[in-house]
Motif scaffolding. Structure first.
Motif, mmCIF file in Angstrom:
data_model
loop_
_atom_site.group_PDB
_atom_site.id
_atom_site.type_symbol
_atom_site.label_atom_id
_atom_site.label_comp_id
_atom_site.label_asym_id
_atom_site.label_seq_id
_atom_site.Cartn_x
_atom_site.Cartn_y
_atom_site.Cartn_z
ATOM 1 N N LYS A 38 -13.495 24.818 76.004
ATOM 2 C CA LYS A 38 -14.255 26.056 76.170
ATOM 3 C C LYS A 38 -14.242 26.493 77.621
ATOM 4 C CE LYS A 38 -17.532 25.684 72.326
ATOM 5 N NZ LYS A 38 -18.966 25.631 71.949
ATOM 6 N N ASP A 39 -14.351 27.805 77.829
ATOM 7 C CA ASP A 39 -14.454 28.323 79.195
ATOM 8 C C ASP A 39 -15.745 29.115 79.327
ATOM 9 O OD1 ASP A 39 -13.977 31.204 78.572
ATOM 10 O OD2 ASP A 39 -11.991 30.468 78.008
ATOM 11 N N ILE A 40 -16.054 29.510 80.549
ATOM 12 C CA ILE A 40 -17.337 30.147 80.836
ATOM 13 C C ILE A 40 -17.528 31.451 80.086
ATOM 14 C CG2 ILE A 40 -16.495 31.457 82.828
ATOM 15 C CD1 ILE A 40 -19.878 29.638 82.552
ATOM 16 N N MET A 41 -16.430 32.093 79.659
ATOM 17 C CA MET A 41 -16.536 33.352 78.948
ATOM 18 C C MET A 41 -17.204 33.188 77.578
ATOM 19 S SD MET A 41 -15.545 35.631 80.977
ATOM 20 C CE MET A 41 -15.365 37.051 79.894
ATOM 21 N N LEU A 62 -14.539 18.246 85.705
ATOM 22 C CA LEU A 62 -13.876 19.536 85.507
ATOM 23 C C LEU A 62 -14.742 20.705 85.979
ATOM 24 C CD1 LEU A 62 -12.452 18.970 81.905
ATOM 25 C CD2 LEU A 62 -11.175 18.920 84.046
ATOM 26 N N TRP A 63 -15.780 20.421 86.760
ATOM 27 C CA TRP A 63 -16.687 21.482 87.207
ATOM 28 C C TRP A 63 -16.783 21.423 88.726
ATOM 29 C CZ3 TRP A 63 -18.418 25.614 84.852
ATOM 30 C CH2 TRP A 63 -19.485 26.335 85.388
ATOM 31 N N PRO A 64 -15.956 22.187 89.430
ATOM 32 C CA PRO A 64 -15.897 22.070 90.895
ATOM 33 C C PRO A 64 -17.132 22.582 91.618
ATOM 34 C CG PRO A 64 -14.584 23.937 90.156
ATOM 35 C CD PRO A 64 -15.028 23.206 88.913
ATOM 36 N N TYR A 65 -18.005 23.298 90.917
ATOM 37 C CA TYR A 65 -19.131 23.941 91.599
ATOM 38 C C TYR A 65 -20.278 22.993 91.881
ATOM 39 C CZ TYR A 65 -16.323 27.693 89.776
ATOM 40 O OH TYR A 65 -15.267 28.503 89.457
ATOM 41 N N ARG A 123 -9.250 19.153 107.917
ATOM 42 C CA ARG A 123 -9.590 18.152 106.913
ATOM 43 C C ARG A 123 -11.049 18.350 106.500
ATOM 44 N NH1 ARG A 123 -6.089 14.239 105.957
ATOM 45 N NH2 ARG A 123 -7.710 12.858 105.099
ATOM 46 N N ALA A 124 -11.330 18.027 105.255
ATOM 47 C CA ALA A 124 -12.672 18.278 104.726
ATOM 48 C C ALA A 124 -13.231 17.045 104.041
ATOM 49 C CB ALA A 124 -12.637 19.443 103.743
ATOM 50 N N THR A 125 -14.533 16.940 104.087
ATOM 51 C CA THR A 125 -15.268 15.926 103.330
ATOM 52 C C THR A 125 -16.157 16.648 102.330
ATOM 53 O OG1 THR A 125 -15.292 14.424 105.226
ATOM 54 C CG2 THR A 125 -16.868 13.991 103.454
ATOM 55 N N VAL A 126 -15.974 16.331 101.063
ATOM 56 C CA VAL A 126 -16.695 17.002 99.981
ATOM 57 C C VAL A 126 -17.490 15.961 99.201
ATOM 58 C CG1 VAL A 126 -16.454 18.407 97.893
ATOM 59 C CG2 VAL A 126 -14.922 18.780 99.822
ATOM 60 N N VAL A 127 -18.735 16.314 98.852
ATOM 61 C CA VAL A 127 -19.602 15.405 98.103
ATOM 62 C C VAL A 127 -20.003 16.079 96.793
ATOM 63 C CG1 VAL A 127 -21.729 14.055 98.135
ATOM 64 C CG2 VAL A 127 -20.485 14.474 100.271
ATOM 65 N N SER A 128 -19.860 15.358 95.698
ATOM 66 C CA SER A 128 -20.254 15.897 94.401
ATOM 67 C C SER A 128 -21.750 15.748 94.200
ATOM 68 C CB SER A 128 -19.517 15.173 93.270
ATOM 69 O OG SER A 128 -20.040 13.869 93.099
ATOM 70 N N ASP A 134 -21.428 18.600 80.805
ATOM 71 C CA ASP A 134 -20.290 17.896 80.218
ATOM 72 C C ASP A 134 -19.041 18.089 81.067
ATOM 73 O OD1 ASP A 134 -21.876 17.031 78.150
ATOM 74 O OD2 ASP A 134 -21.252 18.601 76.754
ATOM 75 N N ARG A 135 -18.834 19.283 81.590
ATOM 76 C CA ARG A 135 -17.707 19.527 82.490
ATOM 77 C C ARG A 135 -17.829 18.679 83.755
ATOM 78 N NH1 ARG A 135 -13.234 22.860 81.317
ATOM 79 N NH2 ARG A 135 -13.350 23.875 83.349
#
Length: 255
Positions: free
Chosen positions: A19-22, A51-54, A66-71, A45-46
């Motif tokens: 499924k997608d956001i639409m 599967l949910w980059p936000y 270079r970047a440091t990203v935290v979920s 669930d994403r």
């Protein structure tokens, strides 16, 4: 041959990938507190399926090689920054650990499930209504509501104003709405203290009227949060569906 029917968890995993956001672009239903549950469950669930980059935020500056990203779950990823930017200052959203800790403490103090921080009190009133209400919905505002609430109500929903502090007028408006529309949401908006007139509503009675007609109640307490609690109605604030406040203004009022 034996076949196994997919369980609920398997179905949710499949939905998260397919499924997608639409699928959730049209929001409908009379209860503002539950009608987005399917979309929120899909987002979670994403997230679990990565599967949910936000749900990721920058720990480093957005525009660096270079970047440091935290979920949101604390997973740290480091690597080349090929396309980072700070559009609308959203690179640090979700908020910092301090911001999340403040939200948690406020939720505990208010005995509520969710708290969201906005940069200003004006943005809180405006953004809350604008995000929740859609063109098929109905908004009832006190005639003397603050401009931030009025501007937020310009969301495409049907807007009506009721006579200042008149709960009987609210009942008449709600009866008229529910006589023709029982499928969409109704939000009644008032303030804890109307600062220019120094008067207050009767929130317990107003809350009962909202419950009678399946409407939600939003109270803007920017001018009285923590300063004018009536101990006889100490549970009213926690029963209100949406409580909107400004900590800085409330603190000044309390002093």
């Amino acid at each position: 041959m034996t076949t196994t029917r997919p369980g609920r968890l398997d179905t949710r995993r499949t939905d998260a990938r397919n499924k997608d956001i639409m699928r959730f672009r049209t929001v409908a239903g009379p209860d503002l507190t539950t009608r987005d549950d399917a979309c929120l469950a899909w987002q979670r669930d994403r997230e679990q399926a990565d599967l949910w980059p936000y749900f990721r935020r920058y720990e480093s500056a957005a525009r660096t090689p270079r970047a440091t990203v935290v979920s949101d779950t604390g997973v740290v990823t480091e690597g080349p920054n090929l396309g980072g930017q700070d559009y609308l200052s959203l690179s640090t959203h979700p908020p910092s650990p301090l911001g999340k800790a403040l939200e948690a403490r406020l939720a505990e103090a208010l005995r509520t499930e969710h708290v969201m921080l906005f940069p200003t009190g004006w943005a809180s009133g405006f953004g809350t209504i604008r995000a929740l209400m859609h063109r098929r919905d109905h908004i009832l505002l006190d005639k003397l509501s603050h401009d931030s609430l009025r501007q937020g109500a310009a969301s495409g929903a049907t807007v009506e104003f009721f006579r200042h502090l008149d709960n009987d007028a609210v009942r008449r408006h709600l009866a008229g709405i529910r006589a023709t529309d029982t499928k969409n949401a109704v939000l009644v908006v008032t303030e804890g203290v109307f600062s220019m007139d120094s008067d207050t509503p009767q929130p317990a009675e107003l809350l009962g009227i909202c419950r009678e007609y399946g409407a939600q109640l939003m109270v803007d307490v920017a001018h009285d949060f923590g300063a004018m609690a009536d101990h006889s109605d100490k549970d009213v604030d926690t029963a209100v569906d949406i409580l909107d406040t400004c900590i800085r203004q409330a603190r000044l009022t309390a002093h």
